[in-house]
Design a protein around this motif. Structure first.
Motif, PDB file in Angstrom:
ATOM      1  N   ALA A  17       7.961   5.206  -4.219  1.00 52.94           N
ATOM      2  CA  ALA A  17       8.504   5.598  -5.525  1.00 52.94           C
ATOM      3  C   ALA A  17       8.749   7.101  -5.570  1.00 52.94           C
ATOM      4  O   ALA A  17       9.786   7.566  -6.079  1.00 52.94           O
ATOM      5  N   ARG A  18       7.821   7.876  -5.031  1.00 52.32           N
ATOM      6  CA  ARG A  18       8.000   9.332  -5.037  1.00 52.32           C
ATOM      7  C   ARG A  18       9.174   9.738  -4.166  1.00 52.32           C
ATOM      8  O   ARG A  18      10.013  10.553  -4.562  1.00 52.32           O
ATOM      9  N   SER A  72      12.531   3.947 -10.285  1.00 55.64           N
ATOM     10  CA  SER A  72      11.916   3.976  -8.964  1.00 55.64           C
ATOM     11  C   SER A  72      10.889   2.870  -8.768  1.00 55.64           C
ATOM     12  O   SER A  72      10.811   2.259  -7.690  1.00 55.64           O
ATOM     13  N   GLY A  73      10.106   2.566  -9.788  1.00 53.72           N
ATOM     14  CA  GLY A  73       9.131   1.494  -9.671  1.00 53.72           C
ATOM     15  C   GLY A  73       9.789   0.146  -9.466  1.00 53.72           C
ATOM     16  O   GLY A  73       9.360  -0.656  -8.630  1.00 53.72           O
ATOM     17  N   ARG A 110       0.805  -1.222   0.000  1.00 54.37           N
ATOM     18  CA  ARG A 110       0.000   0.000   0.000  1.00 54.37           C
ATOM     19  C   ARG A 110       0.840   1.275   0.000  1.00 54.37           C
ATOM     20  O   ARG A 110       0.324   2.374  -0.264  1.00 54.37           O
ATOM     21  N   ASP A 111       2.134   1.143   0.284  1.00 54.59           N
ATOM     22  CA  ASP A 111       3.031   2.299   0.313  1.00 54.59           C
ATOM     23  C   ASP A 111       3.760   2.513  -1.015  1.00 54.59           C
ATOM     24  O   ASP A 111       4.619   3.393  -1.108  1.00 54.59           O
ATOM     25  N   ARG A 112       3.441   1.725  -2.015  1.00 57.57           N
ATOM     26  CA  ARG A 112       4.215   1.726  -3.261  1.00 57.57           C
ATOM     27  C   ARG A 112       4.355   3.122  -3.864  1.00 57.57           C
ATOM     28  O   ARG A 112       5.474   3.550  -4.217  1.00 57.57           O
ATOM     29  N   GLU A 113       3.278   3.833  -4.023  1.00 61.87           N
ATOM     30  CA  GLU A 113       3.336   5.145  -4.664  1.00 61.87           C
ATOM     31  C   GLU A 113       4.190   6.117  -3.850  1.00 61.87           C
ATOM     32  O   GLU A 113       5.011   6.865  -4.401  1.00 61.87           O
TER      33      GLU A 113
END
Length: 302
Positions: free
Chosen positions: A178-179, A196-197, A172-175
């Motif tokens: 990446a940022r 980053s992904g 759930r923290d993926r975005e």
């Protein structure tokens, strides 16, 4: 054979008489040649160990589309005394080696490729290779990012800790991850080595990022850690958004990920700092990290 080709052949023959580099594009071959040497000083070889581990797990294009190149330096008795790797489009990465070995590598790589963007190594090796590359190719070497390698002594958490808690990052923290990975690269002035992904996917696969959350559950900082290789792990990266700095969140995340690495059985916990950032260098020493050696990067141009 042209005069230049004969000269290069004579230079290679001279280098081989006093130790030589063996090049390969096969990660398995490189691992077989270099493993004992890299494991002999895990702290000094931490970057080489973590990059080769990532290539093994995530594939040879983990850092870019170009084919990686590897090499080992053997003395007259055949004992490996140095290693390097290159993952295009990134800089050459070299273990600590003698000036003679650095010169031999520059001479040999000049025959293979003339487009190296730069080199990263301990400061003496980086300087020696940069000077040799200038000599053998006519390129110009410009000093770049300077770092200090630290090894954990006795973990000493700061008191009091900031309010909140640590937790291992999840899908759930993926975005957010990446940022923050992109923002970290911007903050230090170094583009991320991995997309980053892809970095997030690799780290989530083994629980390789810890977040520090404020009491209301808002992520305030992150501290990553490499997979354990040769008994060592390296804390990287540590990032706090600019608006949340100065409150101890980054230090708390670092302490949490360090303690978790020790609990998981790491023999050594390491980290690199930007030598131009006195705040981070002071923080890591206060929580128990001790200097090991300085490292440097050089960028090459024409």
């Amino acid at each position: 054979m042209s005069h230049d080709a004969r000269a290069r052949a004579r230079a290679r023959a001279h280098a081989y008489a006093h130790g030589h580099w063996q090049l390969t594009d096969d990660l398995g071959v490189f691992h077989g040649r270099a493993e004992e040497f890299l494991h002999s000083a895990p702290a000094l070889h931490t970057a080489l160990l973590s990059v080769t581990d990532t290539l093994r797990v995530s594939g040879l294009q983990a850092y870019g589309e170009g084919a990686p190149l590897f090499g080992t330096y053997a003395d007259d008795a055949g004992r490996v005394q140095g290693a390097f790797l290159r993952t295009p489009p990134h800089r050459l990465m070299v273990s600590p080696v003698t000036g003679e070995a650095a010169d031999a590598l520059a001479r040999q790589l000049a025959d293979v490729t003339g487009d190296l963007p730069g080199v990263g190594a301990d400061q003496d090796t980086a300087r020696a290779f940069a000077q040799a590359w200038e000599k053998h190719t006519g390129a110009t070497a410009t000093p770049g990012f300077r770092q200090r390698l630290y090894r954990l002594g006795t973990l000493t958490p700061p008191e009091p800790a900031p309010p909140g808690r640590a937790r291992v990052a999840e899908e759930r923290d993926r975005e957010l991850l990446a940022r923050w990975h992109r923002e970290f690269g911007e903050a230090v002035g170094e583009p991320p080595a991995m997309d980053s992904g892809a970095w997030v996917s690799a780290r989530l696969a083994y629980g390789g990022v810890t977040l520090w959350e404020t009491p209301d559950g808002t992520p305030a900082a992150m501290a990553g850690v490499t997979r354990r290789t040769a008994g060592q792990v390296r804390v990287a990266p540590v990032y706090t958004p600019a608006t949340l700095r100065g409150r101890g969140y980054g230090g708390a995340a670092t302490v949490a990920v360090t303690r978790a690495a020790l609990d998981a059985g790491a023999d050594e916990v390491l980290l690199f700092t930007d030598l131009a950032n006195p705040t981070s260098n002071g923080l890591y020493q206060r929580i128990g990290y001790r200097p090991v050696r300085d490292f440097a990067q050089y960028d090459f141009g024409r």
